[in-house]
Design an enzyme around this catalytic site. Structure first.
Site, PDB file in Angstrom:
ATOM      1  N   ASP A  90      41.342 -21.794 -60.726  1.00  0.00           N
ATOM      2  CA  ASP A  90      42.501 -22.582 -60.093  1.00  0.00           C
ATOM      3  C   ASP A  90      42.873 -23.576 -61.217  1.00  0.00           C
ATOM      4  OD1 ASP A  90      41.804 -21.036 -58.032  1.00  0.00           O
ATOM      5  OD2 ASP A  90      40.995 -22.928 -56.903  1.00  0.00           O
TER       6      ASP A  90
ATOM      7  N   LEU B 224      30.794 -33.557 -64.477  1.00  0.00           N
ATOM      8  CA  LEU B 224      30.589 -34.098 -63.160  1.00  0.00           C
ATOM      9  C   LEU B 224      29.258 -34.751 -63.132  1.00  0.00           C
ATOM     10  CD1 LEU B 224      32.838 -31.368 -61.253  1.00  0.00           C
ATOM     11  CD2 LEU B 224      33.334 -34.029 -61.504  1.00  0.00           C
TER      12      LEU B 224
ATOM     13  N   LEU C 158      38.605 -30.124 -59.360  1.00  0.00           N
ATOM     14  CA  LEU C 158      38.339 -28.682 -59.008  1.00  0.00           C
ATOM     15  C   LEU C 158      37.007 -28.172 -59.495  1.00  0.00           C
ATOM     16  CD1 LEU C 158      41.826 -27.306 -60.017  1.00  0.00           C
ATOM     17  CD2 LEU C 158      41.229 -27.992 -58.009  1.00  0.00           C
TER      18      LEU C 158
ATOM     19  N   SER D  92      36.436 -26.553 -48.943  1.00  0.00           N
ATOM     20  CA  SER D  92      36.236 -25.213 -49.114  1.00  0.00           C
ATOM     21  C   SER D  92      36.120 -24.585 -47.507  1.00  0.00           C
ATOM     22  CB  SER D  92      35.124 -24.613 -49.553  1.00  0.00           C
ATOM     23  OG  SER D  92      34.733 -23.460 -49.246  1.00  0.00           O
TER      24      SER D  92
ATOM     25  N   GLU E 163      34.489 -22.201 -46.704  1.00  0.00           N
ATOM     26  CA  GLU E 163      32.818 -21.954 -46.575  1.00  0.00           C
ATOM     27  C   GLU E 163      32.414 -23.337 -45.559  1.00  0.00           C
ATOM     28  OE1 GLU E 163      31.406 -19.202 -47.663  1.00  0.00           O
ATOM     29  OE2 GLU E 163      29.141 -19.911 -47.325  1.00  0.00           O
TER      30      GLU E 163
ATOM     31  N   TYR F 274      25.901 -24.525 -51.068  1.00  0.00           N
ATOM     32  CA  TYR F 274      27.169 -24.876 -51.544  1.00  0.00           C
ATOM     33  C   TYR F 274      28.235 -25.513 -50.545  1.00  0.00           C
ATOM     34  CZ  TYR F 274      32.235 -23.841 -52.659  1.00  0.00           C
ATOM     35  OH  TYR F 274      33.371 -24.134 -53.083  1.00  0.00           O
TER      36      TYR F 274
ATOM     37  N   LYS G 152      29.682 -29.251 -50.133  1.00  0.00           N
ATOM     38  CA  LYS G 152      31.407 -29.415 -50.122  1.00  0.00           C
ATOM     39  C   LYS G 152      31.587 -30.314 -48.894  1.00  0.00           C
ATOM     40  CE  LYS G 152      33.489 -27.101 -53.231  1.00  0.00           C
ATOM     41  NZ  LYS G 152      34.339 -27.831 -54.237  1.00  0.00           N
TER      42      LYS G 152
ATOM     43  N   HIS H  89      40.616 -17.462 -52.485  1.00  0.00           N
ATOM     44  CA  HIS H  89      41.776 -17.219 -53.323  1.00  0.00           C
ATOM     45  C   HIS H  89      41.314 -16.618 -54.451  1.00  0.00           C
ATOM     46  CE1 HIS H  89      41.185 -21.415 -53.316  1.00  0.00           C
ATOM     47  NE2 HIS H  89      41.377 -21.431 -54.751  1.00  0.00           N
TER      48      HIS H  89
HETATM   49  P1  NAP Z   1      35.606 -21.547 -60.717  1.00  0.00           P
HETATM   50  O1  NAP Z   1      36.476 -20.629 -61.323  1.00  0.00           O
HETATM   51  O2  NAP Z   1      34.019 -21.152 -60.756  1.00  0.00           O
HETATM   52  O3  NAP Z   1      35.804 -22.704 -61.571  1.00  0.00           O
HETATM   53  C1  NAP Z   1      35.029 -24.023 -61.511  1.00  0.00           C
HETATM   54  C2  NAP Z   1      35.086 -24.993 -62.683  1.00  0.00           C
HETATM   55  O4  NAP Z   1      34.156 -26.073 -62.517  1.00  0.00           O
HETATM   56  C3  NAP Z   1      34.897 -24.279 -64.155  1.00  0.00           C
HETATM   57  O5  NAP Z   1      35.945 -24.925 -64.955  1.00  0.00           O
HETATM   58  C4  NAP Z   1      33.591 -24.881 -64.460  1.00  0.00           C
HETATM   59  O6  NAP Z   1      33.512 -25.138 -66.030  1.00  0.00           O
HETATM   60  C5  NAP Z   1      33.830 -26.556 -63.705  1.00  0.00           C
HETATM   61  N1  NAP Z   1      32.398 -26.986 -63.876  1.00  0.00           N
HETATM   62  C6  NAP Z   1      31.179 -26.425 -63.372  1.00  0.00           C
HETATM   63  N2  NAP Z   1      30.378 -27.409 -63.347  1.00  0.00           N
HETATM   64  C7  NAP Z   1      30.767 -28.375 -64.012  1.00  0.00           C
HETATM   65  C8  NAP Z   1      30.399 -29.775 -64.366  1.00  0.00           C
HETATM   66  N3  NAP Z   1      29.055 -29.991 -64.121  1.00  0.00           N
HETATM   67  N4  NAP Z   1      31.216 -30.334 -64.779  1.00  0.00           N
HETATM   68  C9  NAP Z   1      32.397 -30.410 -65.033  1.00  0.00           C
HETATM   69  N5  NAP Z   1      32.925 -29.079 -64.526  1.00  0.00           N
HETATM   70  C10 NAP Z   1      32.484 -28.308 -64.186  1.00  0.00           C
HETATM   71  O7  NAP Z   1      36.109 -21.871 -59.474  1.00  0.00           O
HETATM   72  P2  NAP Z   1      37.771 -21.963 -58.688  1.00  0.00           P
HETATM   73  O8  NAP Z   1      37.360 -20.581 -57.981  1.00  0.00           O
HETATM   74  O9  NAP Z   1      38.602 -21.916 -59.790  1.00  0.00           O
HETATM   75  O10 NAP Z   1      37.567 -22.873 -57.783  1.00  0.00           O
HETATM   76  C11 NAP Z   1      37.880 -24.276 -58.011  1.00  0.00           C
HETATM   77  C12 NAP Z   1      37.427 -25.108 -56.907  1.00  0.00           C
HETATM   78  O11 NAP Z   1      37.783 -25.022 -55.387  1.00  0.00           O
HETATM   79  C13 NAP Z   1      35.824 -25.169 -56.757  1.00  0.00           C
HETATM   80  O12 NAP Z   1      35.533 -26.609 -56.584  1.00  0.00           O
HETATM   81  C14 NAP Z   1      35.643 -24.338 -55.587  1.00  0.00           C
HETATM   82  O13 NAP Z   1      34.469 -24.640 -55.130  1.00  0.00           O
HETATM   83  C15 NAP Z   1      36.730 -24.599 -54.748  1.00  0.00           C
HETATM   84  N6  NAP Z   1      37.253 -23.526 -53.913  1.00  0.00           N
HETATM   85  C16 NAP Z   1      37.281 -22.359 -54.263  1.00  0.00           C
HETATM   86  C17 NAP Z   1      37.802 -21.357 -53.720  1.00  0.00           C
HETATM   87  C18 NAP Z   1      38.234 -19.866 -54.134  1.00  0.00           C
HETATM   88  O14 NAP Z   1      38.372 -19.146 -53.074  1.00  0.00           O
HETATM   89  N7  NAP Z   1      38.348 -19.852 -55.243  1.00  0.00           N
HETATM   90  C19 NAP Z   1      37.948 -21.860 -52.184  1.00  0.00           C
HETATM   91  C20 NAP Z   1      37.799 -22.984 -51.755  1.00  0.00           C
HETATM   92  C21 NAP Z   1      37.448 -23.964 -52.754  1.00  0.00           C
HETATM   93  P3  NAP Z   1      33.071 -23.817 -66.856  1.00  0.00           P
HETATM   94  O15 NAP Z   1      34.236 -23.178 -67.159  1.00  0.00           O
HETATM   95  O16 NAP Z   1      32.539 -24.636 -68.003  1.00  0.00           O
HETATM   96  O17 NAP Z   1      31.948 -23.175 -65.878  1.00  0.00           O
HETATM   97  N1  GDD Z   2      29.879 -12.325 -54.671  1.00  0.00           N
HETATM   98  C1  GDD Z   2      29.486 -11.240 -53.943  1.00  0.00           C
HETATM   99  N2  GDD Z   2      28.824 -10.062 -54.507  1.00  0.00           N
HETATM  100  N3  GDD Z   2      29.622 -10.919 -52.657  1.00  0.00           N
HETATM  101  C2  GDD Z   2      29.485  -9.853 -52.038  1.00  0.00           C
HETATM  102  C3  GDD Z   2      28.842  -8.989 -52.551  1.00  0.00           C
HETATM  103  C4  GDD Z   2      28.628  -9.067 -54.092  1.00  0.00           C
HETATM  104  O1  GDD Z   2      28.074  -8.108 -54.560  1.00  0.00           O
HETATM  105  N4  GDD Z   2      28.611  -8.092 -51.794  1.00  0.00           N
HETATM  106  C5  GDD Z   2      29.166  -8.410 -50.544  1.00  0.00           C
HETATM  107  N5  GDD Z   2      29.598  -9.493 -50.615  1.00  0.00           N
HETATM  108  C6  GDD Z   2      30.035 -10.451 -49.773  1.00  0.00           C
HETATM  109  C7  GDD Z   2      29.471 -12.100 -49.698  1.00  0.00           C
HETATM  110  O2  GDD Z   2      28.319 -11.748 -48.872  1.00  0.00           O
HETATM  111  C8  GDD Z   2      30.630 -12.841 -48.986  1.00  0.00           C
HETATM  112  O3  GDD Z   2      30.419 -12.539 -47.274  1.00  0.00           O
HETATM  113  C9  GDD Z   2      31.920 -12.085 -49.180  1.00  0.00           C
HETATM  114  O4  GDD Z   2      31.386 -10.756 -50.170  1.00  0.00           O
HETATM  115  C10 GDD Z   2      32.612 -12.931 -50.296  1.00  0.00           C
HETATM  116  O5  GDD Z   2      31.592 -13.241 -51.587  1.00  0.00           O
HETATM  117  P1  GDD Z   2      32.470 -14.106 -52.813  1.00  0.00           P
HETATM  118  O6  GDD Z   2      33.521 -13.344 -53.327  1.00  0.00           O
HETATM  119  O7  GDD Z   2      31.172 -14.571 -53.517  1.00  0.00           O
HETATM  120  O8  GDD Z   2      33.069 -15.340 -51.987  1.00  0.00           O
HETATM  121  P2  GDD Z   2      32.415 -16.543 -50.643  1.00  0.00           P
HETATM  122  O9  GDD Z   2      33.325 -16.328 -49.571  1.00  0.00           O
HETATM  123  O10 GDD Z   2      31.048 -16.417 -50.781  1.00  0.00           O
HETATM  124  O11 GDD Z   2      32.847 -17.836 -51.576  1.00  0.00           O
HETATM  125  C11 GDD Z   2      34.008 -17.847 -52.206  1.00  0.00           C
HETATM  126  O12 GDD Z   2      35.196 -18.643 -51.198  1.00  0.00           O
HETATM  127  C12 GDD Z   2      34.822 -19.979 -50.680  1.00  0.00           C
HETATM  128  C13 GDD Z   2      35.798 -20.204 -49.841  1.00  0.00           C
HETATM  129  O13 GDD Z   2      35.574 -19.678 -48.624  1.00  0.00           O
HETATM  130  C14 GDD Z   2      33.941 -19.105 -53.436  1.00  0.00           C
HETATM  131  O14 GDD Z   2      35.274 -18.896 -54.303  1.00  0.00           O
HETATM  132  C15 GDD Z   2      33.491 -20.406 -53.131  1.00  0.00           C
HETATM  133  O15 GDD Z   2      33.847 -21.350 -54.118  1.00  0.00           O
HETATM  134  C16 GDD Z   2      34.937 -20.879 -51.911  1.00  0.00           C
HETATM  135  O16 GDD Z   2      34.623 -22.101 -51.585  1.00  0.00           O
END
Ligand code: NAP
Ligand code: GDD
Length: 398
Positions: A13, A64, A85, A130, A132, A153, A157, A183
């Site tokens: 993101d 952080l 983020l 999130s 989640e 997690y 959050k 996303h």
């Molecule tokens: P991501 O790809 O896992 O990126 C996480 C970021 O946080 C990375 O830049 C990571 O740095 C940094 N970070 C981790 N630990 C840290 C620390 N101790 N101090 C400073 N920075 C740190 O996550 P994302 O998918 O871009 O998501 C961005 C945010 O939205 C997260 O807070 C996530 O929980 C939230 N979120 C994501 C989703 C989704 O579906 N993607 C949905 C809802 C909410 P490094 O590169 O050094 O590891």
């Molecule tokens: N990662 C992973 N790996 N997930 C799996 C697998 C596998 O091998 N097999 C099945 N799954 C299922 C997980 O159990 C979960 O139900 C679903 O796939 C999605 O898993 P993830 O892609 O790891 O995402 P998430 O939904 O647990 O979490 C992500 O979305 C959240 C928002 O709802 C992360 O981006 C979180 O940071 C974010 O908050």
């Protein structure tokens, strides 16, 4: 010129938000943490030489987990907007490191909020909440749906979410929670299920992999496109009043559906390749996420542009390109992998990609990029297979 500070700038993101803010004319400050290996691959293409007269993107070391660094950064930068983020963002991993997850994903937010309050810097704050957090609350989930967190997690959050509300109500801070549903993108981390699948599809199609091990295939998620979602995040901080918003597509699909779409796109039957490995099961699972984003639609005028099928195809295409390039040029492949071949045609206007060893405002110890490696990789990739004419095709990951 507005100044934005982003934690998590090196993540999926963070990279899209940075591109977006640069395209809007912001100066972007990104907090990065010390790593023994390069972790800036997703933002190398927009990195600017701090020796330029006025670079619009600057990286700063911080963490952080380190309140004093956050205080100092906020006091020095005086950002107009802060996007938090940064997080330990992997749900499955949070069961292995629950305390660390609480520390970064939960308390990290409070450290930022306190830093804003203590410094008195006038700024707007975005918290990456999130879907989640809903756990097994019935779908569709909206801003009114109660949270029932089912992972360390999610619990972290929820804490960060309510602390953000508290600072808004208690101290009058302009603070917003974006409750974003899943996303994805070609820049998605490889251990999240979407990317794990699309990468495997590419490798299987190219004869580089035989099987894919997954966990629960029945879970359903509301999957959208990360670039779309970062626009919504920015819109939240442009409103007259701070508020919380759900961001989602309103469509849910199972992991099984994702498999069907991804393998089907390249004419493969997923059932011949996928095996279940219980190690990927979670102690507690979130079964169905389906978001109701009508508030964002009405108040922000936001709608998702990319639908599930196109998202999956975009990711498979990007991984196919990365994997097919890997054999001939691993560096270019890594770049495709990090940026996504389609995403590389970014709307970001910043074309300067020179490499720095000394970011402008901060200490000389910041040796984040190796000019030698980067220029070699850039030259190599430019000569072999450019992604887009305006972008430097190097990666700092070697
Ligand atoms: P991501 O790809 O896992 O990126 C996480 C970021 O946080 C990375 O830049 C990571 O740095 C940094 N970070 C981790 N630990 C840290 C620390 N101790 N101090 C400073 N920075 C740190 O996550 P994302 O998918 O871009 O998501 C961005 C945010 O939205 C997260 O807070 C996530 O929980 C939230 N979120 C994501 C989703 C989704 O579906 N993607 C949905 C809802 C909410 P490094 O590169 O050094 O590891
Ligand atoms: N990662 C992973 N790996 N997930 C799996 C697998 C596998 O091998 N097999 C099945 N799954 C299922 C997980 O159990 C979960 O139900 C679903 O796939 C999605 O898993 P993830 O892609 O790891 O995402 P998430 O939904 O647990 O979490 C992500 O979305 C959240 C928002 O709802 C992360 O981006 C979180 O940071 C974010 O908050």
């Amino acid at each position: 010129m507005k100044k934005a500070l982003i934690t998590g700038i090196t993540g999926q993101d963070g990279s899209y938000l940075t591109e977006f803010l640069l395209s809007k004319g912001y100066i972007v400050y990104g907090v990065i943490r010390r790593s023994s290996s390069f972790n800036t691959g997703r933002i190398d293409h927009i990195y600017q030489d701090p020796h330029d007269p006025s670079p619009r993107m600057r990286l700063i070391y911080g963490d952080l987990n380190d309140a004093s660094s956050l205080n100092k950064i906020i006091r020095t930068v005086e950002p107009d907007e802060i996007y938090n983020l940064g997080a330990q963002s992997h749900v499955r991993v949070s069961f292995d490191v629950p305390e660390y997850t609480a520390e970064i994903t939960g308390l990290g937010t409070v450290r930022l909020l306190e830093a804003i309050r203590e410094t008195g810097v006038q700024t707007r704050f975005y918290q990456a909440s999130s879907s989640e957090m809903y756990g097994n609350s019935p779908s569709p989930q909206s801003e009114h749906t109660p949270f029932q967190p089912r992972s360390p997690y999610a619990a972290a959050k929820v804490y960060a979410h309510w602390m953000t509300v508290n600072y808004r109500e208690g101290y009058g801070l302009f603070a917003c929670n974006g409750i974003l549903f899943n996303h994805e993108s070609p820049r998605r981390g490889e251990t999240f299920v979407s990317r794990k699948i699309t990468k495997a599809v590419a490798r299987i199609k190219l004869g580089q992999q035989e099987r894919l091990f997954l966990g629960n295939l029945d879970a359903k998620r509301d999957w959208g496109y990360a670039r779309d979602y970062m626009e919504a995040v920015w819109l939240m901080l442009q409103q007259d009043e701070p508020d919380d918003y759900v961001i989602a597509t309103g469509e849910t699909n199972s992991v099984r559906d994702f498999l069907g779409e991804a393998f089907g796109y390249v004419d493969l039957d997923w059932q011949k390749y996928v095996e279940i490995d219980p190690r990927y099961y979670r102690p507690t699972e979130v079964d169905v996420l389906l978001g109701d984003a009508s508030k964002a639609r009405q108040k922000l005028g936001w709608r998702p542009k990319v639908k599930f099928r196109d998202l999956v195809r975009m990711m498979v295409d990007a991984d196919l390109q990365a994997e097919s390039t890997r054999a001939s040029d691993p560096a270019v492949a890594r770049n495709h992998e990090l940026l996504g071949n389609l995403q590389a045609k970014s709307s970001c206007p910043v074309e300067r990609n020179t490499i720095s060893s000394k970011p402008k405002m901060w200490s000389a110890s910041t040796e984040m990029h190796s000019p030698t490696w980067s220029s070699i990789l850039r030259a190599k990739s430019a000569a072999s297979e450019p992604i887009a004419p305006t972008q430097a095709n190097f990666s700092t990951i070697t």
